[in-house]
Write a protein that holds these residues in place. Structure first.
Motif, short mmCIF file in Angstrom:
data_model
loop_
_atom_site.label_atom_id
_atom_site.label_comp_id
_atom_site.label_asym_id
_atom_site.label_seq_id
_atom_site.Cartn_x
_atom_site.Cartn_y
_atom_site.Cartn_z
N UNK A 57 2.23 17.00 0.15
CA UNK A 57 2.98 15.65 0.85
C UNK A 57 3.62 15.17 0.04
N UNK A 58 4.22 14.34 -0.14
CA UNK A 58 5.21 13.73 -0.89
C UNK A 58 5.95 13.37 -0.43
N UNK A 59 5.59 11.13 -0.86
CA UNK A 59 6.36 10.13 0.35
C UNK A 59 7.03 9.06 -0.49
N UNK A 62 -5.93 9.93 13.56
CA UNK A 62 -5.72 8.35 13.46
C UNK A 62 -6.85 8.23 15.07
N UNK A 102 3.46 -2.13 6.87
CA UNK A 102 4.44 -1.05 7.83
C UNK A 102 3.40 -0.08 8.60
N UNK A 144 1.92 14.09 10.43
CA UNK A 144 1.48 15.24 9.93
C UNK A 144 1.39 16.60 10.72
N UNK A 168 6.40 -6.20 9.58
CA UNK A 168 7.53 -5.70 9.64
C UNK A 168 8.67 -6.95 10.35
N UNK A 172 2.51 10.13 -4.45
CA UNK A 172 3.96 9.52 -4.36
C UNK A 172 4.78 9.57 -6.04
N UNK A 200 2.25 3.86 -10.13
CA UNK A 200 1.13 3.07 -10.06
C UNK A 200 0.33 3.46 -10.76
N UNK A 235 1.58 2.92 9.92
CA UNK A 235 2.19 4.41 9.81
C UNK A 235 3.11 4.95 8.05
N UNK A 236 3.93 3.61 8.14
CA UNK A 236 4.64 3.90 6.82
C UNK A 236 3.74 3.28 5.70
N UNK A 245 12.49 3.76 6.21
CA UNK A 245 11.46 3.93 5.69
C UNK A 245 10.99 4.57 4.34
N UNK A 262 -2.27 0.53 -3.54
CA UNK A 262 -3.42 1.54 -3.56
C UNK A 262 -4.91 0.91 -2.76
N UNK A 286 9.73 5.79 -0.23
CA UNK A 286 10.17 4.80 0.85
C UNK A 286 12.22 5.08 0.41
N UNK A 289 -1.52 10.77 4.26
CA UNK A 289 -1.93 10.93 5.46
C UNK A 289 -2.80 11.33 6.34
N UNK A 290 -2.90 11.41 7.14
CA UNK A 290 -4.16 11.28 8.36
C UNK A 290 -3.54 12.49 9.38
N UNK A 294 -3.62 9.24 -3.53
CA UNK A 294 -2.18 8.12 -3.07
C UNK A 294 -1.26 8.80 -4.39
N UNK A 338 10.05 2.06 -9.34
CA UNK A 338 9.30 1.40 -7.66
C UNK A 338 7.87 1.74 -7.18
N UNK A 381 7.26 -2.70 -4.61
CA UNK A 381 7.68 -1.37 -4.93
C UNK A 381 6.54 -0.87 -3.05
N UNK A 382 6.77 0.56 -3.22
CA UNK A 382 5.52 0.84 -1.92
C UNK A 382 5.31 2.04 -2.24
N UNK A 383 4.30 1.15 -1.17
CA UNK A 383 3.85 2.76 -0.95
C UNK A 383 3.36 3.75 0.32
N UNK A 384 3.18 4.65 0.85
CA UNK A 384 3.17 5.15 1.93
C UNK A 384 2.31 5.64 2.37
N UNK A 385 1.95 5.28 3.98
CA UNK A 385 0.22 5.70 4.20
C UNK A 385 -0.36 6.67 3.93
#
Lengths: 309, 309
Positions: free
Chosen positions: B216-218, A227, A203, B185, A172, A298, B300, A205-206, B206, A261, B220, A223-224, A294, B297, A217-221
């Motif tokens: 877990x659900x995220x 790290x 982005x 998390x 970003x 989402x 996938x 961790x985001x 974000x 993904x 954007x 979740x862990x 994933x 958006x 199109x946006x995907x979160x990281x």
């Protein structure tokens, strides 16, 4: 489709709040190659020194990774980076950089590497990226990474390379710096106005966001809870991303989303351990399971809900 | 289900790089009520002074918003906040705060407000939140917001309130500060260990992440090329989130996800203009269209892709 990547092959010494390692195998091209080889053949182009022995070469040369364009420079020393992270794992602090053979690097591509259909110009001097881009004139999908240093010191050449690629991958802050646009969507649209059909905003961790001429199109990281070392996450993402594109052979919006993904998934494995430790022993079923997860994390159904006026 | 919200009703003077406004209608309970009233009846509890006239009351009392527990304090002055944002719209800079009638606020709930099934404890002193929580003993879903000030100065009471609620909404930094856990998390799991079944991490540009005991659900943020004023985005999110829960009446994972989508959507409208300007004239079809777009958006398909070993 086959892939070519041009970038660094390195030894990394890294310390994080969760441990440290000396002289791990690393570098942008190394991380990229490991990740992309799960999906397609990849030709790696980059220099190493005398300290890069048979054992290191054997680790790099996993199935699908073609190493004939790894250039051994006699008397030279392999690129070395020492850095650390505090609890904010988004920020790398550099403690030492020894360019070694990378200082005089001039990419020499064999006919096999030049014949690639997918090309990744990892974060190196824009002049070198431009030269490689011109050599790979049959590539159908070319992506580029860069950094604040080149935006600052070689912006004109960087813009010339950007005009010739299909996808720009930056974080970003770099996208904002490159375009002078504080708004991320406008920054991406500015880059798309220069030629590339797509921009991936990394982005950390985001997660990551893909902006194309007509899509978003946006995907979160993934979740862990743990790290350990984010080094190489961006290049590992790029490896999963471009590997998927090479494997599909197509370039529609669905392929790009699937690529996001897989890039996100590969990056999530990368940061779970130090350096290439985790990705080196990754199994296909683990990748498939996490991509599926994933998707589940989402997805939401538009439950019917009467909105009142 | 009906909702009750306890929080501030305020005049806000805001300057951003894109303009400024003097004495707009604002406050946590105000933003929340406007947003949630698209989905359910909401009872707003909070104090105003003599400067809160019939015109202000009329704006607040839109269909679905019950204002009988808006307490007029004779001789008092309504809560006033003056602040500004630079290009980093994630950070509000406070230039002036006049608590006015809010300094002596003791929430007085009518039987109608106490009978709510959904309760939102907006960001006020934890002691007051605890008192309201105890009065609303029939509520089936209770959510709480807070801030760094209370985490710093009233942590023990805040933890006592948290034990009694179903959902904690905080931004990432507040969650880390509250739990001492740098990993988001783990921070959320710590909060869940104290009692609440769910945690919503608000992540500004974000988006937002929902962590439940087993899920877990995220999502954007909805992508906007123009953000004028982020004031009230968090409370507007909470309004869409809890409004959806109240409208559905159920509490399963699908309802929570739909609530996240509606909260995200309402917040996106909020930041497009100053104060409550945009949400005040929002139409149901606009909400539905943007929720649908958000779904598109983030979707996938798992295109079949052979991963190599």
């Amino acid at each position: 489709m086959s892939i070519t990547v041009v970038g660094s092959i390195a030894f990394d010494s890294v310390r994080t709040p969760f441990g440290e390692r000396e002289r791990m195998l690393g570098g942008t091209a190394m991380h990229f190659s490991l990740a992309s080889s799960f999906f397609a053949d990849v030709h790696i182009v980059g220099p190493v020194g005398d300290d890069w022995g048979e054992a290191e070469m054997a680790t790099l040369a996993r199935p699908g990774v073609h190493t004939h364009d790894v250039e051994r420079v006699p008397g030279g020393e392999t690129f070395f980076w020492r850095g650390h992270y505090d609890y904010d794992l988004n920020t790398a602090h550099t403690d030492d950089t020894r360019l070694g053979v990378f200082a005089e690097f001039e990419p020499k591509l064999s006919e096999d590497s030049r014949a690639c259909e997918v090309l990744f110009l990892a974060n190196i001097q824009p002049e070198l990226q431009l030269g490689v881009r011109e050599q790979c004139d049959r590539a159908r999908f070319v992506a580029l990474d860069s950094m604040n240093l080149w935006i600052d010191t070689a912006r004109d050449v960087l813009l010339r390379v950007i005009e010739t690629v299909d996808c720009v991958l930056l974080n970003d802050a770099e996208l904002r710096m490159l375009t002078g646009e504080p708004n991320l969507i406008r920054a991406a649209r500015t880059v798309i106005g220069w030629g590339p059909g797509s921009v991936v905003a990394k982005q950390g961790e985001y997660g990551a966001t893909l902006i194309t001429r007509h899509g978003f199109f946006s995907l979160p990281a993934y979740p862990l809870e743990s790290v350990l070392d984010p080094t190489g996450a961006g290049d590992t993402f790029a490896g999963g991303f471009l590997g998927t594109i090479a494997a599909h052979g197509g370039l529609d919006e669905e392929v790009l989303r699937s690529a996001m993904a897989h890039g996100t998934t590969l990056a999530s494995f990368n940061v779970e351990e130090f350096g290439t430790e985790r990705v080196s022993r990754l199994r296909p079923a683990e990748i498939e399971a996490r991509v599926h997860e994933l998707g589940e994390m989402t997805r939401f159904s538009g439950l019917p809900l009467p909105v009142r006026g």
